[in-house]
Design a protein around this motif. Structure first.
Motif, PDB file in Angstrom:
ATOM      1  N   THR A  68      -5.992  -1.401   6.170  1.00 56.35           N
ATOM      2  CA  THR A  68      -5.761  -1.507   6.901  1.00 56.35           C
ATOM      3  C   THR A  68      -4.943  -2.320   6.182  1.00 56.35           C
ATOM      4  O   THR A  68      -3.588  -3.252   6.171  1.00 56.35           O
ATOM      5  CB  THR A  68      -6.423  -2.144   8.178  1.00 56.35           C
ATOM      6  N   THR A  69      -5.411  -3.343   5.246  1.00 54.16           N
ATOM      7  CA  THR A  69      -5.098  -5.006   4.754  1.00 54.16           C
ATOM      8  C   THR A  69      -3.814  -4.931   3.676  1.00 54.16           C
ATOM      9  O   THR A  69      -2.881  -5.148   3.386  1.00 54.16           O
ATOM     10  CB  THR A  69      -6.065  -5.677   4.873  1.00 54.16           C
ATOM     11  N   SER A 124      -8.305 -12.093  -2.541  1.00 55.34           N
ATOM     12  CA  SER A 124      -8.602 -11.206  -1.351  1.00 55.34           C
ATOM     13  C   SER A 124      -9.535 -10.242  -0.508  1.00 55.34           C
ATOM     14  O   SER A 124     -10.388 -10.183  -0.795  1.00 55.34           O
ATOM     15  CB  SER A 124      -8.297 -12.253  -0.281  1.00 55.34           C
ATOM     16  N   LEU A 125      -8.859  -9.122  -1.509  1.00 51.44           N
ATOM     17  CA  LEU A 125      -8.314  -8.206  -0.947  1.00 51.44           C
ATOM     18  C   LEU A 125      -9.831  -7.296  -2.015  1.00 51.44           C
ATOM     19  O   LEU A 125     -10.834  -6.744  -1.941  1.00 51.44           O
ATOM     20  CB  LEU A 125      -7.403  -7.068  -0.785  1.00 51.44           C
ATOM     21  N   ASP A 130      -2.669  -1.628   3.013  1.00 49.89           N
ATOM     22  CA  ASP A 130      -1.697  -0.899   4.059  1.00 49.89           C
ATOM     23  C   ASP A 130      -0.217  -2.267   4.069  1.00 49.89           C
ATOM     24  O   ASP A 130       0.844  -2.323   3.939  1.00 49.89           O
ATOM     25  CB  ASP A 130      -1.297  -0.119   4.750  1.00 49.89           C
ATOM     26  N   THR A 131      -0.645  -3.156   5.322  1.00 51.57           N
ATOM     27  CA  THR A 131       0.008  -4.089   5.171  1.00 51.57           C
ATOM     28  C   THR A 131       1.098  -5.076   4.212  1.00 51.57           C
ATOM     29  O   THR A 131       1.429  -5.511   3.722  1.00 51.57           O
ATOM     30  CB  THR A 131      -0.893  -5.428   5.988  1.00 51.57           C
ATOM     31  N   ALA A 132      -0.683  -5.394   2.948  1.00 49.92           N
ATOM     32  CA  ALA A 132       0.365  -5.945   1.888  1.00 49.92           C
ATOM     33  C   ALA A 132       1.601  -5.515   1.293  1.00 49.92           C
ATOM     34  O   ALA A 132       2.651  -6.060   0.825  1.00 49.92           O
ATOM     35  CB  ALA A 132      -0.916  -6.481   1.137  1.00 49.92           C
ATOM     36  N   VAL A 187     -10.885  -1.922   7.267  1.00 47.32           N
ATOM     37  CA  VAL A 187     -10.915  -2.905   7.563  1.00 47.32           C
ATOM     38  C   VAL A 187      -9.293  -3.228   5.943  1.00 47.32           C
ATOM     39  O   VAL A 187      -8.705  -3.528   5.873  1.00 47.32           O
ATOM     40  CB  VAL A 187     -11.211  -4.028   7.496  1.00 47.32           C
ATOM     41  N   LEU A 188     -10.247  -2.546   5.296  1.00 44.47           N
ATOM     42  CA  LEU A 188      -9.370  -3.035   3.504  1.00 44.47           C
ATOM     43  C   LEU A 188      -8.063  -1.792   3.499  1.00 44.47           C
ATOM     44  O   LEU A 188      -7.373  -2.403   2.722  1.00 44.47           O
ATOM     45  CB  LEU A 188     -10.286  -2.649   2.077  1.00 44.47           C
ATOM     46  N   ALA A 194      -3.729 -12.675  -1.796  1.00 43.33           N
ATOM     47  CA  ALA A 194      -4.284 -11.220  -0.458  1.00 43.33           C
ATOM     48  C   ALA A 194      -3.992 -10.066  -1.619  1.00 43.33           C
ATOM     49  O   ALA A 194      -5.381  -9.924  -0.631  1.00 43.33           O
ATOM     50  CB  ALA A 194      -2.938 -10.563  -0.190  1.00 43.33           C
TER      51      ALA A 194
END
Length: 129
Positions: free
Chosen positions: A17-18, A89-90, A20-22, A14-15, A86
């Motif tokens: 993927t998140t 949060s990560l 990469d999205t960031a 999840v981290l 973001a």
């Protein structure tokens, strides 16, 4: 032990993927800035004073360019906030997971220490004669 059931592999996925999205968000924000600059440059040069920027007059960006500039200034702050939020949060998720896993390791080490300690036996009549 807490009632949590964390799965480090799932959290890691999840981290990633998140993250990469960031990173994609950052790329889009940079492209957004380039597109706004291009739009402002292409918007023409009609100014509030009525000059068209021709014949040596003010070569101002014009009202549309001014509006886009003001919008970009505000949007830039918002995008910076979103990126910072973001990131925090990560990092918070990473820190929390690490603390949880360190807690598990500490508990395991404590259990091992207790298992290796000399046993205390309470035998009835021991030492009495």
């Amino acid at each position: 032990m807490s009632g949590w059931d964390l799965k480090p592999q799932g959290i890691s996925h999840v981290l990633k993927t998140t993250g990469d999205t960031a990173s994609d968000l950052e790329k889009h924000a940079k492209a957004f800035g380039k597109h706004l600059t291009s739009a402002a440059t292409s918007a023409g040069t009609i100014t509030a004073e009525g000059g068209g920027g021709e014949g040596g007059e003010k070569a101002a960006g014009g009202l549309v360019a001014l509006a886009l500039s003001q919008y970009a200034e505000r949007a830039s702050k918002d995008l910076q906030y979103v990126a910072a939020r973001a990131g925090k949060s990560l990092q918070g998720a990473v820190d929390a997971t690490t603390a949880y896993l360190n807690g598990d390791q500490e508990m395991a080490a404590e259990a091992q220490r207790k298992a290796l300690a000399e046993p205390k036996l309470d035998m009835p009549g021991a030492g009495k004669r």
